[in-house]
Design an enzyme around this catalytic site. Structure first.
Site, PDB file in Angstrom:
ATOM      1  N   THR A 101       0.778  -1.157   0.119  1.00 48.70           N
ATOM      2  CA  THR A 101       0.051   0.091   0.009  1.00 48.70           C
ATOM      3  C   THR A 101       0.879   1.190  -0.083  1.00 48.70           C
ATOM      4  O   THR A 101       1.950   1.065   0.328  1.00 48.70           O
ATOM      5  CB  THR A 101      -0.886   0.214   1.096  1.00 48.70           C
ATOM      6  OG1 THR A 101       0.141   0.454   2.412  1.00 48.70           O
ATOM      7  CG2 THR A 101      -1.641  -1.150   1.576  1.00 48.70           C
ATOM      8  N   ASP A 102       0.420   2.331  -0.386  1.00 41.97           N
ATOM      9  CA  ASP A 102       0.956   3.681  -0.310  1.00 41.97           C
ATOM     10  C   ASP A 102       0.748   3.834   1.336  1.00 41.97           C
ATOM     11  O   ASP A 102      -0.038   3.419   1.970  1.00 41.97           O
ATOM     12  CB  ASP A 102       0.305   4.757  -0.948  1.00 41.97           C
ATOM     13  CG  ASP A 102       1.282   6.013  -1.230  1.00 41.97           C
ATOM     14  OD1 ASP A 102       2.005   6.100  -0.326  1.00 41.97           O
ATOM     15  OD2 ASP A 102       0.877   6.840  -2.071  1.00 41.97           O
ATOM     16  N   TRP A 103       1.565   4.640   1.826  1.00 38.37           N
ATOM     17  CA  TRP A 103       1.798   4.747   3.327  1.00 38.37           C
ATOM     18  C   TRP A 103       0.387   5.483   3.794  1.00 38.37           C
ATOM     19  O   TRP A 103      -0.143   6.530   3.639  1.00 38.37           O
ATOM     20  CB  TRP A 103       2.783   5.623   3.683  1.00 38.37           C
ATOM     21  CG  TRP A 103       4.070   4.839   3.873  1.00 38.37           C
ATOM     22  CD1 TRP A 103       4.950   4.980   5.264  1.00 38.37           C
ATOM     23  CD2 TRP A 103       4.880   3.960   3.010  1.00 38.37           C
ATOM     24  NE1 TRP A 103       5.720   4.289   5.107  1.00 38.37           N
ATOM     25  CE2 TRP A 103       5.806   3.345   4.014  1.00 38.37           C
ATOM     26  CE3 TRP A 103       4.513   3.177   1.812  1.00 38.37           C
ATOM     27  CZ2 TRP A 103       6.645   2.517   3.406  1.00 38.37           C
ATOM     28  CZ3 TRP A 103       5.494   2.611   1.400  1.00 38.37           C
ATOM     29  CH2 TRP A 103       6.345   1.909   2.140  1.00 38.37           C
ATOM     30  N   GLY A 104      -0.329   4.517   4.639  1.00 42.21           N
ATOM     31  CA  GLY A 104      -1.529   5.038   5.152  1.00 42.21           C
ATOM     32  C   GLY A 104      -2.705   4.658   4.148  1.00 42.21           C
ATOM     33  O   GLY A 104      -3.866   5.120   4.497  1.00 42.21           O
ATOM     34  N   GLY A 105      -2.605   3.752   3.131  1.00 39.49           N
ATOM     35  CA  GLY A 105      -3.438   3.925   2.070  1.00 39.49           C
ATOM     36  C   GLY A 105      -4.246   2.512   2.180  1.00 39.49           C
ATOM     37  O   GLY A 105      -5.250   2.471   1.474  1.00 39.49           O
TER      38      GLY A 105
END
Length: 806
Positions: free
Chosen positions: A228-232
């Site tokens: 995932t993108d960070w926090g995604g």
């Protein structure tokens, strides 16, 4: 499965623990089984491994690394071999810093020039972007680590990027927004893919079975890891079902529990988890092999020299009236502009690199042999008007033969998390240009920015050199082009419109609330301008040289084309020749021409070389929404060889047999798309294209706010505390901009204002968990005391659980 025996030794808890981070940048380890952590680091154009506490916004300094030109710059080189060399050097530096996965390159399309992250992306054309990305990936992974191509997919705006729903038809999705990823996966062989924050046609990308399983895994046969993108991560179990192995950063074990519960309740098959663990173990073990041998530091000077070479080959000469360039050594030069003293050489946000060294224009002037009579900043960097600085600059300009005027966009205008408000460069710079022209018309402008800008002022300059964001060695590279030591060979990888309103997506950018509609379909960039016959300032593929090239003798076969290029000038130089193909049938709407190949050749004066460009599986294809697969239309195809999309030098006609697929569209229902004039597409016609009703694009202000609503929506909240918090945030943003703290103001917009509530839990590393977030939402929705009690109670529970685990 490759690691079945090892996986059988794991407990369910251990398997689940591998699916999310250990901390902000590292994956979880299992010491008893010899499974080590991986380190992931930002690195589209240089390694960003932070020394101190890690963050995603670039607040803390990183270990020094070579800052290469950004992707938007390197794309102008049209040189795959150069891209692969950059990748190799990035890989070397990653190994030296013990980085397993380098988070780059970024290959989202430049749908609209105002996207704040365009400086990190290659092009408006998927073929060019894909080929350069594949070269980067091959170079990075040749050093034993993994590249991570991002952001998959249709992440084309920064505002509300964590929750916006992109509405796009399947054909446009495949042909425009996925083709670069397809090339990166199939030809580049990337070991890691990063899913995007946004939604796609109603589903978060990392939960989209269509995107992640049908296309990525099944059609492209991708067997690597998706992160995932960070926090995604939205719903962790749904993401895992779609095949999104790794969630970053850590959630302190919270989502691991969700995975375990889903398996125990029969919602998730443990075999599916095992598949994900197997792929992740393959990435861990293959990327750590390089660290088993003695590590070497990289050659700082050698890497700096490559950064300079890349910058030199990527600089674009846009205007050269009266052959003002190259500058003669006897000319007295006045250097004006704040960017000459402090170069604008990279973007802002997660890609910020701490350079190993940084070239300075004023220091490098002496080496070029140019005669400088002085320097004046001329303007305030961040837009404030300063009459004294302008007057001093004009006084200096009067004494010069030629003015070198360094202008462009500042660091807080082009930044991750924010979109630009206009295509203009700051007004104070334009005022300075007009004032300088009054006293001395011999102006050469040096432009530094990572994306397209409007240039209503272009008539006031005789020379225009675009350095883009040219990295730590860019200042010297620009001077070498200005002085003639280097013959410019860069060509634009994006179109420069006359004005922003000419962009077909200008009325649908950015999506402000729930969704953004891609009504223009496949007609982005030159595909639109050439098909709709809209005039532009500079066409795609455009760039001048200090020499001239003649194209001749085009020959077309079933496998590809051959033609000659001759350098007819008296200076050695490089030419980027471009192959465009246009279907002559009108049964299916298509752009007038599409890039299907390119080659860059070096030629000495008088030299002729034969250029060969082969056809491939993408040359004649289109995606048929009826058959749901790639097809070829039987037709005559126009083969065009050009120096740019608007400067076609050679043409031929080539007949291609088709696949016999039924026509995908009824022409009378899609008149705008068949004309290509898609600047104003009605919602009814767009619905005909996508085959369904367009979802409501505005927030439902009557419903309570939930996990995927943003902090910005607190302005409509029932709770007065939430409305007060919203007003405080907006005031802080206004006040910080007012006092000149624009970078800090930008951080508020990027990391607070547009953040979905779930991001508070996903990005705080376990400080706030989802049960605590439930309490926060109670407060937001008008139940202050009940919510506060809930937050405190859940906080105590979490602390007790943490102590118990210790």
């Amino acid at each position: 499965m490759k690691y079945k025996e090892l996986i059988n030794k794991m407990t369910l808890e251990e398997k689940a623990s591998l699916m999310s981070g250990k901390d902000f940048w590292q994956t979880q380890d299992i010491e008893r089984l010899g499974i080590n952590s991986m380190f992931l680091a930002d690195g589209p154009h240089g390694i960003r491994k932070q020394k101190e506490a890690a963050d995603h916004l670039g607040l803390n300094a990183s270990i020094p690394a070579t800052c290469f030109p950004t992707a938007a710059t390197v794309a102008n080189s049209w040189n795959e071999a150069l891209g692969e060399k950059v990748g190799e050097y990035l890989g070397e530096e990653a190994v030296a810093q013990k980085v397993n996965v380098l988070l780059g390159p970024g290959i989202n399309m430049k749908r609209n020039p105002l996207c704040g992250r365009n400086f990190e992306y290659f092009s408006e054309d998927p073929y060019l972007a894909g080929k350069l990305a594949a070269a980067y990936i091959s170079g990075i992974q040749s050093r034993g680590i993994s590249a991570c191509v991002k952001h998959f997919a249709v992440n084309n705006q920064e505002e509300r990027r964590m929750s916006i729903d992109t509405i796009v038809d399947e054909r446009t999705l495949r042909e425009i927004y996925l083709t670069a990823f397809e090339i990166a996966v199939k030809e580049g062989g990337t070991k890691t893919v990063m899913s995007a924050y946004n939604m796609l046609n109603g589903a978060y990308t990392n939960e989209s079975l269509h995107l992640m399983r049908t296309i990525l895994r099944d059609e492209w046969a991708y067997d690597g890891v998706v992160v995932t993108d960070w926090g995604g991560s939205n719903d962790r179990v749904s993401g895992l079902l779609a095949g999104n192995e790794l969630e970053m950063p850590t959630t302190a074990g919270e989502t691991n529990k969700e995975i375990i519960e889903a398996i125990n309740e029969g919602k998730l098959d443990e075999a599916r988890l095992d598949e994900c663990v197997d792929r992740l173990l393959e990435l861990i073990f293959t990327t750590e092999e390089v660290f088993n041998t003695p590590l070497r530091d990289f050659d700082v000077e050698e890497h700096h020299r490559l950064a300079q070479q890349v910058a030199e080959e990527s600089i674009v000469l846009l205007k050269n009236e009266d052959d003002i360039l190259p500058l003669r050594k006897d000319k007295k030069v006045a250097v004006i502009g704040d960017f000459a003293k402090e170069a604008r050489y990279q973007g802002a946000g997660s890609s910020i690199v701490n350079p190993t060294r940084l070239e300075n224009t004023l220091d490098a002037l002496e080496e070029t042999g140019l005669v400088s009579i002085g320097y004046e900043p001329g303007f305030e960097r961040y837009g404030k008007k300063n009459r004294k600085k302008m007057a001093k600059a004009c006084a200096l300009a009067k004494q010069a033969d030629v003015i070198l005027l360094y202008i462009g966009l500042d660091e807080v205008t082009e930044a991750e998390g924010l979109d630009r408000q206009s295509m203009a460069i700051p007004e104070n710079q334009i005022e300075l240009l007009h004032a300088l022209h009054e006293v001395n018309p011999n102006i050469v402008a040096v432009l530094s920015c990572g994306s397209a800008v409007e240039m209503p002022w272009i008539g006031k300059v005789k020379g225009l050199l675009h350095g883009y964001l040219s990295g730590q060695a860019g200042a010297k590279a620009i001077l070498r082009v200005l002085s003639g030591e280097v013959n410019p060979s860069g060509k634009l990888a994006e179109t420069y419109p006359l004005q922003y309103e000419d962009i077909p997506s200008s009325k649908q950018f950015p999506g402000k609330e729930v969704s953004v509609e891609y009504r223009e379909g496949p007609f982005i960039g030159y595909r639109y301008f050439d098909t709709a016959n809209v005039n532009v300032l500079f066409p795609f593929g455009y760039g001048l040289s200090y020499t001239t090239f003649v194209y001749s003798d085009l020959k077309v076969s079933k496998d590809g084309i051959h033609f000659n290029i001759t350098n007819t000038g008296d200076t050695a130089g490089m030419e980027a020749a471009q192959l465009y193909v246009g279907c002559q049938s009108e049964k299916i709407f298509r752009p007038k021409k599409e890039l299907k190949g390119f080659a860059k050749v070096f030629l000495s004066p008088g030299e002729t070389k034969t250029v060969t460009i082969s056809f491939d599986d993408k040359t004649f294809r289109y995606f048929n929404v009826n058959t749901n697969q790639w097809e070829i239309e039987e037709a005559d195809y126009k083969i065009m060889i050009g120096a740019s999309s608007a400067d076609i030098r050679l043409t031929a006609t080539h007949y291609v047999e088709g696949t016999g697929a039924p026509l995908p569209y009824e022409r009378e229902k899609l008149p705008t798309y068949y004309s290509g004039k898609v600047a104003k597409v009605s919602v009814e016609e767009f619905e005909q294209l996508i085959g369904r009703k367009v979802p409501v694009s505005t927030w439902d202000r009557t419903k309570p706010l939930g996990y995927n609503d943003t902090i910005a929506q607190c302005q409509y909240a029932k709770g007065c505390f939430a409305r007060f918090a919203f007003r405080s945030i907006t005031f802080a943003h206004w006040f910080l901009r007012k006092i000149g703290k624009r970078s800090t103001a930008n951080l508020i917009m990027m990391s607070v204002y547009h953040m979905p509530f779930r991001g508070i839990a996903r990005m705080t590393g376990g400080i706030v968990n989802m049960p605590m977030l439930d309490g926060m939402l109670m407060i937001v929705n008008g139940r202050f005391f009940k919510g506060l009690r809930h937050v405190l109670r859940e906080r105590k529970k979490m602390l007790r659980a943490t102590k118990g685990n210790d």
